[in-house]
Design an enzyme around this catalytic site. Sequence first.
Site, mmCIF file in Angstrom:
data_model
loop_
_atom_site.group_PDB
_atom_site.id
_atom_site.type_symbol
_atom_site.label_atom_id
_atom_site.label_comp_id
_atom_site.label_asym_id
_atom_site.label_seq_id
_atom_site.Cartn_x
_atom_site.Cartn_y
_atom_site.Cartn_z
ATOM 1 N NE ARG A 18 -1.220 -1.741 3.841
ATOM 2 C CZ ARG A 18 -0.061 -2.300 4.064
ATOM 3 N NH1 ARG A 18 0.934 -1.867 4.295
ATOM 4 N NH2 ARG A 18 -0.452 -3.608 3.961
ATOM 5 C CG HIS A 257 -1.982 -7.178 2.320
ATOM 6 N ND1 HIS A 257 -1.868 -6.390 1.276
ATOM 7 C CD2 HIS A 257 -2.778 -6.021 3.164
ATOM 8 C CE1 HIS A 257 -2.235 -5.072 1.072
ATOM 9 N NE2 HIS A 257 -3.001 -5.002 2.368
ATOM 10 C CG ASP A 317 -2.846 -3.448 6.165
ATOM 11 O OD1 ASP A 317 -2.553 -4.517 6.565
ATOM 12 O OD2 ASP A 317 -2.478 -2.686 5.252
ATOM 13 C CD GLU A 318 -4.338 -1.499 2.156
ATOM 14 O OE1 GLU A 318 -4.442 -0.139 1.563
ATOM 15 O OE2 GLU A 318 -3.482 -2.353 1.639
ATOM 16 C CB VAL A 319 -9.715 -7.201 5.479
ATOM 17 C CG1 VAL A 319 -10.306 -8.658 5.387
ATOM 18 C CG2 VAL A 319 -8.393 -7.372 6.515
#
Length: 521
Positions: A18, A257, A317-319
């Site tokens: 990211r 990720h 993060d960022e799921v």
Amino acid sequence: MLLVLKFAGLCLCLGLCRGLQFNDVDEEAPSAAQTSKYGSLWPLPQEVNIAETSFKLSSSTFRIVDSKQSSAGPSCNILQNAYRKYFEYMFGVARKQEFGKNGRPGLSELTELQVWVTSVDSECDGYPSITSDESYELAVDQPFALLVAPKVWGALRGAVLSYEFLSLLLHLLCFKIFVFNLMFQETMAMNKYNVFHWHIVDDPSFPYLSRTFPNLSQKGAYHPYTHVYTPADVKMVIEFARLRGIRVIPEFDTPGHTQSWGKGQANLLTPCYSGSKPSGSFGPVNPILNTTYDFMTQFFKEISSVFPDAYVHLGGDEVDFTCWRSNPDIQKFMEDHGFGHDYSKLESFYIQRLLDIVTSTKKGYMIWQEVFDNGVKLKPDTVVHVWIGGGSNEELSKVTASGYTTILSAPWYLDYISYGQDWQKYYKVEPLNFNGTEQQKKLVIGGEACMWGEYVDATNLTPRLWPRASAVAERLWSHQNVTDINDAYSRLSAHRCRLVERGIPAEPLFSSYCPREYKAV
């Protein structure tokens, strides 16, 4: 940085994912005519007093030694290695040519740098930690200089300053030219970074070679032999860092990720559906299977034994919930557990179990801010990593108001580049500029400069990092009132040339040149 000293830990992050977009800065160069009274010292110590006195140095007489009072003697390998290294930096392992004679006549000679570690337990055989004392005092006077530090970690930080200061004398008085080829962590140490946050795996590749689950890298790395970190590689990185006072904190980011994980571990990822049938693609880690947690238990047991630091970064993060939403088994699990259609609750369910697993290994953990935002129950010693640019001050206020320590990386994503001198915007950041009590601000224990790898590899990593990361280092290391851009430009330009001299292809700040004695390899 990590890695802090205006705070507690400077960090430098390397990874594969990211980033955030920032606005460009003014392209006009600060005044190049202004020369800093601090010469090329970088990052600037908390306090500096300089007298109008000059000394000369000679490689035949100058020595770096333990003081008689020091608790760290000849058996302290971490300091003995540092003495040899900085002596070689000053006087040369690859002398190209020499100009003039040995300095100006009539100068007093400086013959020794004495290093005095004052605490009974010097921590020579230990690893740096989040509570390491890195303070030091350096006094330079005839006929020797004295570096005083409570622990070896402060002695290492002071040794960098000693080298920069004494090398300045050497360049001014002896007119020598040296070329050095240094490694990445060596450059971190030169800039007083003290934490290497190693985002070691991500969607594209799983290069960590696990002894417990070798198929993870065998099938998930770019190449199973040439593009992996073997156990010996990891051990070397950790020891190389330890000798420079740098902590190594690995990050194994889940449940998102993780595409590379699924190539070598069957049934770990969630099957995605297109209508009533599997689509053949996979999403985040499957949070509803007991086998998932059996795997994580074994995997993090290994990680806790390989990496000696007290902390591991668990990501979070960022799921992307799209795949979870499409899977009928996930939908039923959500219904059975009363989660409704709130998939952040499912994420929290997974994260909570993962945190319990890691806690059982006696490790502390760092997590990206989304884990805190989603209301997961965290241990009191959790470090919350604030990375999202929009609203980072508000996030710092919330995290610290809840009593958690935090580190900030939101303003310092160095993989995003722009035209002009973007080092200035990194330098001008004030990490404590958020609404909160003094007690809250004490919970901000560090900052981190991040370099993600979508558009970065070995061909452009170093010039993109340095000296932009150097600007972050001074912001975190130096006193809060060190804000003069013109003074910083003068010192950072000289520091950049010093990096180039040592074989580090650091990019220029603006149209300029390095003096004749500086040459990159």
